[in-house]
Motif scaffolding. Sequence first.
Motif, PDB file in Angstrom:
ATOM      1  N   THR A 132       0.775  -1.185   0.079  1.00 21.34           N
ATOM      2  CA  THR A 132       0.163   0.000  -0.060  1.00 21.34           C
ATOM      3  C   THR A 132       0.954   1.337  -0.061  1.00 21.34           C
ATOM      4  N   LEU A 133       0.104   2.385   0.123  1.00 19.90           N
ATOM      5  CA  LEU A 133       1.136   3.733   0.315  1.00 19.90           C
ATOM      6  C   LEU A 133       1.029   4.261   1.786  1.00 19.90           C
ATOM      7  N   GLY A 134       1.012   3.219   2.394  1.00 23.17           N
ATOM      8  CA  GLY A 134       0.879   3.390   4.130  1.00 23.17           C
ATOM      9  C   GLY A 134      -0.273   3.172   4.771  1.00 23.17           C
ATOM     10  N   GLY A 135      -1.324   2.840   4.121  1.00 23.41           N
ATOM     11  CA  GLY A 135      -2.474   2.512   4.491  1.00 23.41           C
ATOM     12  C   GLY A 135      -2.840   0.833   4.889  1.00 23.41           C
ATOM     13  N   ARG A 136      -4.120   0.546   4.925  1.00 21.41           N
ATOM     14  CA  ARG A 136      -4.492  -0.615   5.048  1.00 21.41           C
ATOM     15  C   ARG A 136      -4.446  -1.382   3.850  1.00 21.41           C
ATOM     16  N   ASN A 137      -5.135  -0.883   2.976  1.00 22.31           N
ATOM     17  CA  ASN A 137      -5.550  -1.616   1.586  1.00 22.31           C
ATOM     18  C   ASN A 137      -5.125  -1.276   0.402  1.00 22.31           C
ATOM     19  N   SER A 138      -5.085  -2.000  -0.756  1.00 33.89           N
ATOM     20  CA  SER A 138      -4.992  -1.592  -2.037  1.00 33.89           C
ATOM     21  C   SER A 138      -5.584  -2.452  -3.177  1.00 33.89           C
ATOM     22  N   ARG A 139      -5.765  -2.113  -3.934  1.00 29.03           N
ATOM     23  CA  ARG A 139      -6.519  -2.772  -5.116  1.00 29.03           C
ATOM     24  C   ARG A 139      -6.205  -2.506  -6.347  1.00 29.03           C
ATOM     25  N   ALA A 140      -5.748  -3.521  -7.230  1.00 27.06           N
ATOM     26  CA  ALA A 140      -5.226  -3.468  -8.774  1.00 27.06           C
ATOM     27  C   ALA A 140      -6.111  -3.655  -9.740  1.00 27.06           C
ATOM     28  N   SER A 141      -6.171  -2.940 -10.763  1.00 27.17           N
ATOM     29  CA  SER A 141      -7.273  -2.981 -11.857  1.00 27.17           C
ATOM     30  C   SER A 141      -6.775  -2.927 -13.067  1.00 27.17           C
ATOM     31  N   GLY A 142      -5.403  -2.727 -13.260  1.00 29.39           N
ATOM     32  CA  GLY A 142      -5.105  -2.823 -14.826  1.00 29.39           C
ATOM     33  C   GLY A 142      -3.308  -3.306 -14.823  1.00 29.39           C
ATOM     34  N   ILE A 143      -2.955  -3.910 -16.058  1.00 27.30           N
ATOM     35  CA  ILE A 143      -1.577  -4.143 -16.150  1.00 27.30           C
ATOM     36  C   ILE A 143      -1.296  -3.864 -17.684  1.00 27.30           C
ATOM     37  N   ASN A 144      -0.188  -3.366 -17.775  1.00 27.83           N
ATOM     38  CA  ASN A 144       0.224  -3.070 -19.152  1.00 27.83           C
ATOM     39  C   ASN A 144       1.154  -4.252 -19.734  1.00 27.83           C
ATOM     40  N   ALA A 145       1.579  -4.143 -21.197  1.00 24.65           N
ATOM     41  CA  ALA A 145       2.558  -5.273 -21.517  1.00 24.65           C
ATOM     42  C   ALA A 145       3.982  -5.260 -20.861  1.00 24.65           C
ATOM     43  N   SER A 146       4.391  -4.302 -20.122  1.00 29.33           N
ATOM     44  CA  SER A 146       5.634  -4.217 -19.623  1.00 29.33           C
ATOM     45  C   SER A 146       5.468  -4.721 -17.894  1.00 29.33           C
ATOM     46  N   GLY A 147       4.147  -5.114 -17.695  1.00 28.54           N
ATOM     47  CA  GLY A 147       3.919  -5.564 -16.274  1.00 28.54           C
ATOM     48  C   GLY A 147       3.687  -4.588 -15.194  1.00 28.54           C
ATOM     49  N   LYS A 148       3.651  -3.229 -15.536  1.00 30.71           N
ATOM     50  CA  LYS A 148       3.016  -2.089 -14.736  1.00 30.71           C
ATOM     51  C   LYS A 148       1.688  -2.155 -14.451  1.00 30.71           C
ATOM     52  N   VAL A 149       1.414  -1.891 -13.225  1.00 34.90           N
ATOM     53  CA  VAL A 149       0.085  -2.485 -12.506  1.00 34.90           C
ATOM     54  C   VAL A 149      -0.468  -0.923 -12.051  1.00 34.90           C
ATOM     55  N   THR A 150      -1.668  -0.581 -12.263  1.00 37.42           N
ATOM     56  CA  THR A 150      -2.379   0.440 -11.819  1.00 37.42           C
ATOM     57  C   THR A 150      -3.709   0.108 -11.042  1.00 37.42           C
ATOM     58  N   GLY A 151      -4.076   0.983 -10.220  1.00 40.19           N
ATOM     59  CA  GLY A 151      -4.904   0.501  -9.202  1.00 40.19           C
ATOM     60  C   GLY A 151      -5.065   1.843  -7.933  1.00 40.19           C
ATOM     61  N   THR A 152      -5.477   1.421  -6.978  1.00 39.09           N
ATOM     62  CA  THR A 152      -5.707   2.453  -5.972  1.00 39.09           C
ATOM     63  C   THR A 152      -4.997   1.919  -4.486  1.00 39.09           C
ATOM     64  N   ALA A 153      -4.525   2.730  -3.753  1.00 32.22           N
ATOM     65  CA  ALA A 153      -3.818   2.243  -2.493  1.00 32.22           C
ATOM     66  C   ALA A 153      -4.505   3.254  -1.397  1.00 32.22           C
ATOM     67  N   GLU A 154      -4.609   2.913  -0.287  1.00 34.37           N
ATOM     68  CA  GLU A 154      -4.715   3.643   0.895  1.00 34.37           C
ATOM     69  C   GLU A 154      -3.360   4.435   1.365  1.00 34.37           C
ATOM     70  N   VAL A 155      -3.320   5.548   1.933  1.00 34.98           N
ATOM     71  CA  VAL A 155      -2.270   6.422   2.693  1.00 34.98           C
ATOM     72  C   VAL A 155      -2.879   6.248   4.107  1.00 34.98           C
ATOM     73  N   ALA A 156      -1.870   6.404   4.892  1.00 38.70           N
ATOM     74  CA  ALA A 156      -2.256   6.662   6.391  1.00 38.70           C
ATOM     75  C   ALA A 156      -3.647   7.582   6.532  1.00 38.70           C
ATOM     76  N   GLY A 157      -4.512   7.022   7.321  1.00 38.58           N
ATOM     77  CA  GLY A 157      -5.840   8.037   7.487  1.00 38.58           C
ATOM     78  C   GLY A 157      -6.551   7.096   6.517  1.00 38.58           C
ATOM     79  N   ALA A 158      -6.668   5.944   5.798  1.00 36.88           N
ATOM     80  CA  ALA A 158      -7.486   5.359   4.854  1.00 36.88           C
ATOM     81  C   ALA A 158      -8.040   6.189   3.815  1.00 36.88           C
ATOM     82  N   GLN A 159      -7.163   6.995   3.364  1.00 37.07           N
ATOM     83  CA  GLN A 159      -7.612   7.741   2.169  1.00 37.07           C
ATOM     84  C   GLN A 159      -6.887   7.139   0.887  1.00 37.07           C
ATOM     85  N   ALA A 160      -7.768   7.039  -0.161  1.00 36.00           N
ATOM     86  CA  ALA A 160      -7.363   6.192  -1.337  1.00 36.00           C
ATOM     87  C   ALA A 160      -6.774   7.243  -1.950  1.00 36.00           C
ATOM     88  N   ARG A 161      -5.525   6.653  -2.896  1.00 35.95           N
ATOM     89  CA  ARG A 161      -4.902   7.352  -4.176  1.00 35.95           C
ATOM     90  C   ARG A 161      -4.920   6.919  -5.173  1.00 35.95           C
TER      91      ARG A 161
END
Length: 161
Positions: A132-161
Amino acid sequence: MNVNDTITTLTCNFVVLAAGLVAGMVALPAKAVQTYAATPIANTLGGTNSWGYGINASGQVTGSADIAGNVATHAFLYSGGTMHDLGTLGGSHSAGSAINDNGQVTGSSDLAGDVATHAFLYSGGVMTDLGTLGGRNSRASGINASGKVTGTAEVAGAQAR
């Protein structure tokens, strides 16, 4: 719409993403005929249901499926007529959300004790926790040909980025 229905027209929708980049659908002429066929995935991971969330150009599919007894769902990779259980990051549930043409899968999995959910990358037979980015949860939603992943992750305070 049924599996064997013929589509003769499509709606035109366009979105300007950035200068020179346009995403959308192009209308087919009324005389053009596109046909589609659905291919059922007959096997599961021992449970009753499975759900496909991503497919690549080779026809490999990822998603989630009930395991035996329908007590949990696990991410799967369907390839060559076989559904492979990708496991979890120690928790009860996981789901694959996207797959690239290299067969790399990304998705989300519960951690041990089901206290948090983290994004994962499955590559070469190994499921890797993307953290994560310092929070509790993260989720992945996409991946490109190079294996780079996109999604969301929580920072401290449970705010998603």
